[in-house]
Design an enzyme around this catalytic site. Structure first.
Site, short mmCIF file in Angstrom:
data_model
loop_
_atom_site.label_atom_id
_atom_site.label_comp_id
_atom_site.label_asym_id
_atom_site.label_seq_id
_atom_site.Cartn_x
_atom_site.Cartn_y
_atom_site.Cartn_z
N GLY A 1 0.80 -1.21 0.00
CA GLY A 1 0.00 0.00 0.00
C GLY A 1 0.84 1.26 0.00
O GLY A 1 0.58 2.20 -0.76
N ASP A 2 1.86 1.30 0.84
CA ASP A 2 2.71 2.48 0.94
C ASP A 2 3.51 2.70 -0.34
O ASP A 2 3.59 3.82 -0.86
CB ASP A 2 3.66 2.33 2.12
N MET A 3 4.14 1.64 -0.85
CA MET A 3 5.02 1.79 -2.00
C MET A 3 4.22 2.11 -3.27
O MET A 3 4.64 2.93 -4.09
CB MET A 3 5.85 0.52 -2.20
N GLY B 1 3.06 5.57 -2.99
CA GLY B 1 4.21 6.46 -3.15
C GLY B 1 4.58 6.69 -4.60
O GLY B 1 4.79 7.83 -5.02
#
Length: 406
Positions: free
Chosen positions: A170-172, A175
């Site tokens: 989710g973060d990557m 991002g």
């Protein structure tokens, strides 16, 4: 390499922590932007306490996500600290933050206030749910978005709780979408003369990843809900993970031509007679309908052989396959080495560091970052000087802890 890096001359204020925001800053730094990482006095970015920790001092997590940046640490409770931040943001092209919506408004660092002072600012917010909608006020991490998005529910063994993905999907993914959006906004600014607010949500980006699950449900009139399937793909036979005598490998023979080459290979090397000629298996729908019968042949065929033997056989007939590698095997992989996907940096305290590179490849410039992540407040004086503070003002702010350094 003859060209300047694409974002040379762009100044970025990275007011983020942990993963999604810092990853955006790292990417922009690799593309040539001047990225100034701003941290709170004392402990700094919470990512500094995240594993792996070197000599009880430095986080490898932080080193990876903040390479190529300058580091400042500012006490915003002091009016001089607020003045420092306002001057910094007035000089910036991009501002990155990943706090809960509204949190930075209280510090005078919300989009409305900063854009009023600097209309050209591209302001990128990253949060769990975004700045609108009934859940916008809720906190969350990548794990929450992975569970909410329907992705986690589809992985793992049927009847068992789904596993953790073990990478921060989710973060990557959010991002890198933020990196794309920021660059698009910078390009749009050339014509409009104005920046804008980019509102990125972890939940949104993971829902956008569904390349077939949403269609399965909507186009079937709500009749098909993708479920856990274990080690293969029932809608794409033959495509999955198989266990050999000494390890695991994946085989992708789901396309008709690949399947026919694969089936002929199996038949020629101990498989059942007629396996390659069975016309029931010559179309995807036919293979899916007889999936269990096919698996009943393929699984023992693979299990009777070493991984290397199976891969050699499949390479010989141009059927895509690969060993399921451990991370040590990945780092030793000649392909990864040839592509420069492990960057080597020289750290003043920890010596040679090896960290994952970014996958950017340009024909005329090198985006490999050799500059290590900054210590807390390492570049306070240099950045303050660029903003027009006098030597006396800088010294006073340092002495009073307005500009904090470890």
């Amino acid at each position: 390499m003859t060209q300047a890096l694409p974002l040379a001359g762009i100044r970025v204020v990275d007011y983020s922590h942990f993963l999604a925001g810092p990853y955006v800053g790292r990417c922009l730094a690799a593309l040539g932007a001047e990225v100034i990482k701003v941290e709170r006095p004392g402990s700094g970015d919470a990512g500094r306490q995240h594993a792996w920790i070197l000599d009880d001092q430095q986080s490898g997590y932080y080193l990876q996500l903040n390479m190529g940046k300058q580091g400042v640490s500012v006490n915003m409770k002091d009016p001089r600290g607020k003045d420092f931040m306002q001057r910094l943001c007035d000089s910036a092209d991009v501002f990155i933050e990943n706090y809960r919506p509204g949190a930075l408004d209280k510090l005078g660092l919300g989009y409305a206030e900063l854009s009023a002072r600097n209309p050209k600012l591209v302001y990128c917010s990253i949060s769990a749910y975004g700045h609108t909608g009934p859940d916008s006020h809720r906190a969350g991490f990548g794990l929450i978005a992975e569970a909410k998005s329907g992705i986690m529910q589809m992985v793992g063994t049927p009847g068992e709780p789904p596993p953790l993905l073990r990478i921060s999907l989710g973060d990557m993914y959010t991002g890198i979408h933020a990196v794309a959006a920021i660059n698009a906004a910078l390009l749009g600014r050339v014509a409009s003369g104005r920046g804008q607010h980019i509102d990125m949500a972890l939940y949104d980006t993971l829902v956008s990843m569904h390349e077939y699950a949403v269609q399965c449900y909507t186009l079937s009139g709500g009749q098909v809900v993708p479920e856990q399937t274990g080690h293969d793909m029932p809608t794409s036979t033959l495509y999955g993970v198989f266990r050999a005598a000494d390890g695991d490998l994946v085989i992708a023979a789901q396309v008709d031509d690949s399947w026919k080459r694969f089936a002929a290979l199996v038949a020629a090397h101990g498989g059942p007679a007629g396996f390659a000629d069975d016309t029931r298996f010559h179309t995807l729908n036919g293979r899916n309908a007889h999936r269990l019968e096919i698996l009943g042949v393929v699984k023992p065929w693979v299990a009777a052989r070493q991984v290397a033997e199976v891969l050699a056989l499949l390479d010989g007939v141009d059927v895509p396959a690969a060993k399921v590698q451990r991370i040590d095997e990945v780092l030793a992989d000649p392909q990864i080495r040839a592509r420069g996907m492990v960057v080597e940096q020289q750290h003043p305290r920890f010596g040679t560091l090896h960290l994952p590179n970014l996958p950017f490849r340009f024909s005329d410039c090198d985006t490999t970052v050799r500059q290590v992540a900054p210590d807390l407040g390492q570049h306070n004086a240099q950045v303050a000087e660029k903003l027009g503070f006098t030597a006396a003002e800088i010294a006073a702010m340092q002495a009073d802890g307005v500009l904090f350094s470890a």
